[in-house]
Design a protein around this motif. Sequence first.
Motif, short mmCIF file in Angstrom:
data_model
loop_
_atom_site.label_atom_id
_atom_site.label_comp_id
_atom_site.label_asym_id
_atom_site.label_seq_id
_atom_site.Cartn_x
_atom_site.Cartn_y
_atom_site.Cartn_z
N PRO A 1 -4.54 1.17 0.05
CA PRO A 1 -3.14 1.20 0.02
C PRO A 1 -2.34 1.99 0.92
O PRO A 1 -1.47 1.93 1.41
CB PRO A 1 -2.91 1.20 -1.39
N THR A 2 -3.39 3.10 1.45
CA THR A 2 -2.92 4.11 2.28
C THR A 2 -2.88 3.75 3.87
O THR A 2 -2.69 4.58 4.64
CB THR A 2 -3.61 5.46 2.04
N LYS A 3 -3.67 2.93 4.07
CA LYS A 3 -3.88 2.46 5.48
C LYS A 3 -3.70 0.96 5.79
O LYS A 3 -4.59 0.25 5.88
CB LYS A 3 -5.46 2.78 5.64
N LEU A 4 -2.35 0.64 5.90
CA LEU A 4 -2.19 -0.82 6.11
C LEU A 4 -1.50 -0.82 7.68
O LEU A 4 -1.00 -2.03 8.11
CB LEU A 4 -0.95 -1.23 5.37
N ASP A 5 -1.58 0.17 8.35
CA ASP A 5 -1.19 0.16 9.78
C ASP A 5 -1.97 -0.70 10.66
O ASP A 5 -3.05 -0.93 10.61
CB ASP A 5 -1.15 1.45 10.59
N VAL A 6 -1.03 -1.64 11.40
CA VAL A 6 -1.53 -2.73 12.42
C VAL A 6 -1.48 -2.14 13.82
O VAL A 6 -0.50 -1.90 14.26
CB VAL A 6 -1.02 -3.94 12.39
N GLY A 7 -2.87 -1.73 14.25
CA GLY A 7 -2.80 -1.34 15.81
C GLY A 7 -3.66 -2.06 16.61
O GLY A 7 -3.98 -3.12 16.24
N SER A 8 -3.82 -1.39 17.63
CA SER A 8 -4.46 -2.55 18.78
C SER A 8 -5.94 -2.64 18.38
O SER A 8 -6.46 -4.10 18.80
CB SER A 8 -4.42 -1.54 20.19
N ILE B 1 -9.55 -11.51 2.91
CA ILE B 1 -9.02 -9.95 2.85
C ILE B 1 -8.86 -9.33 1.52
O ILE B 1 -8.86 -9.72 0.43
CB ILE B 1 -7.41 -9.94 3.07
N ILE B 2 -9.34 -7.94 1.65
CA ILE B 2 -9.76 -7.27 0.38
C ILE B 2 -8.93 -6.01 0.39
O ILE B 2 -8.67 -5.29 1.28
CB ILE B 2 -11.10 -6.75 0.15
N LEU B 3 -7.95 -6.09 -0.79
CA LEU B 3 -6.98 -4.72 -0.95
C LEU B 3 -7.81 -4.07 -1.90
O LEU B 3 -7.55 -4.14 -3.19
CB LEU B 3 -5.61 -5.41 -1.39
N ASN B 4 -8.44 -2.66 -1.21
CA ASN B 4 -9.23 -2.33 -2.38
C ASN B 4 -8.51 -0.79 -3.04
O ASN B 4 -7.37 -0.64 -2.50
CB ASN B 4 -10.42 -1.53 -1.50
N LYS B 5 -8.94 -0.03 -3.78
CA LYS B 5 -8.55 1.02 -4.21
C LYS B 5 -7.31 0.86 -4.88
O LYS B 5 -6.32 1.56 -4.99
CB LYS B 5 -8.49 2.20 -3.26
N ALA B 6 -7.05 -0.45 -5.55
CA ALA B 6 -5.81 -0.82 -6.01
C ALA B 6 -5.54 -0.19 -7.27
O ALA B 6 -4.31 -0.26 -7.61
CB ALA B 6 -5.76 -2.51 -6.30
N ASP B 7 -6.24 0.36 -7.95
CA ASP B 7 -5.84 1.16 -9.28
C ASP B 7 -5.51 2.60 -8.81
O ASP B 7 -5.18 3.20 -9.65
CB ASP B 7 -7.37 1.28 -10.33
N SER B 8 -5.54 2.98 -7.68
CA SER B 8 -4.94 4.42 -7.23
C SER B 8 -3.31 4.35 -7.16
O SER B 8 -2.88 5.55 -6.91
CB SER B 8 -5.67 4.52 -6.08
N ILE B 9 -2.94 3.41 -7.40
CA ILE B 9 -1.42 3.32 -7.29
C ILE B 9 -0.88 2.49 -8.46
O ILE B 9 -1.50 1.58 -9.11
CB ILE B 9 -0.69 2.62 -5.87
N ALA B 10 0.30 2.51 -8.96
CA ALA B 10 0.94 2.15 -9.96
C ALA B 10 1.43 0.71 -9.68
O ALA B 10 1.37 0.02 -8.59
CB ALA B 10 2.36 2.70 -10.39
N THR B 11 1.41 -0.29 -10.88
CA THR B 11 1.67 -1.72 -10.45
C THR B 11 2.70 -1.98 -9.75
O THR B 11 2.61 -2.90 -8.94
CB THR B 11 1.71 -2.35 -11.90
N GLN B 12 3.94 -1.64 -9.87
CA GLN B 12 5.13 -1.75 -9.13
C GLN B 12 4.88 -1.45 -7.75
O GLN B 12 5.23 -2.19 -6.77
CB GLN B 12 6.26 -0.95 -9.59
N GLU B 13 4.10 -0.36 -7.37
CA GLU B 13 3.82 0.20 -6.28
C GLU B 13 2.87 -1.03 -5.47
O GLU B 13 3.00 -1.07 -4.29
CB GLU B 13 3.17 1.45 -6.11
N LEU B 14 1.95 -1.38 -6.11
CA LEU B 14 1.04 -2.32 -5.75
C LEU B 14 1.68 -3.73 -5.30
O LEU B 14 1.15 -3.99 -4.38
CB LEU B 14 -0.15 -2.68 -7.00
N LEU C 1 1.17 -5.86 3.31
CA LEU C 1 -0.23 -6.01 3.85
C LEU C 1 0.25 -7.61 4.56
O LEU C 1 -0.28 -7.81 5.58
CB LEU C 1 -1.17 -6.28 2.77
N PHE C 2 0.86 -8.36 3.87
CA PHE C 2 1.01 -9.81 4.28
C PHE C 2 1.95 -9.82 5.36
O PHE C 2 1.86 -10.43 6.35
CB PHE C 2 1.39 -10.62 2.98
N ARG D 1 -7.61 -16.00 1.64
CA ARG D 1 -7.58 -15.43 0.33
C ARG D 1 -7.46 -13.94 0.50
O ARG D 1 -8.30 -13.34 1.09
CB ARG D 1 -8.85 -15.79 -0.66
N VAL D 2 -6.78 -13.14 -0.51
CA VAL D 2 -6.64 -11.78 -0.68
C VAL D 2 -7.07 -11.53 -2.22
O VAL D 2 -6.57 -11.76 -3.20
CB VAL D 2 -5.08 -11.43 -0.53
#
Length: 215
Positions: free
Chosen positions: A39-46, A64-77, A84-85, A99-100
């Motif tokens: 969740p903290t690294k969603l930047d799209v770079g070169s 696609i795997i969105l990992n460490k999803a329990d590190s943030i609240a559901t609404q923030e997730l 991400l999309f 598939r994500v």
Amino acid sequence: VDTPGIIENRKQQERGYPFNSVMQWFINRADLIFVVFDPTKLDVGSELETLFKQLKGRESQIRIILNKADSIATQELMRVYGALFWGLAPLINVTEPPRVYIGSFWDKSFKPDTSADLFLREEVSLLHDMQRIIQNRVQKKIAFIRQHAILVKIHAMVVERYLHAFNTQKSVFKDNVAVMSDIVERPEKYYIYESVVTDSKVSKFDLPDPSSYKE
């Protein structure tokens, strides 16, 4: 294979090897490709853009795997999931996006007050996805081996027909080198390939090219 992660800040670190060439080597050999985000690294770079260019044409293999999803609240997730999309949309130009999977893929318990049931179902779905790929891989290998065995059988029959034609035509009164050359140059005159189709019920489309037997 767990490959090194994406580095979007070139000033932070320079790789000491051709990263994208190494990735291409793995991509060419992979049946399933997981691209992992947290969740903290969603930047799209070169570097990520280059990687997805390398993955073009292999969209069906990407997960696609969105990992460490329990590190943030559901609404923030949910916000992170949408972001991400949004970030990946220009990179994956296909009708049906990959598939994500959302979860925290490690051996520790999920943090309290998070969507633990969802994460568990996602983990089970991921395992089923991998199992299906493995089964398909086995089936493809069986099909490949079967097809290869058919081609070997056809090759043996064709060679046997060539030898039979030569043994039938050769004589102490003939130039046997000329006989051999005639058979190789004009196999249709001796019904070599036609007899293989007739006797073995092999499709004519599976027969090798006669010119490949000249040498």
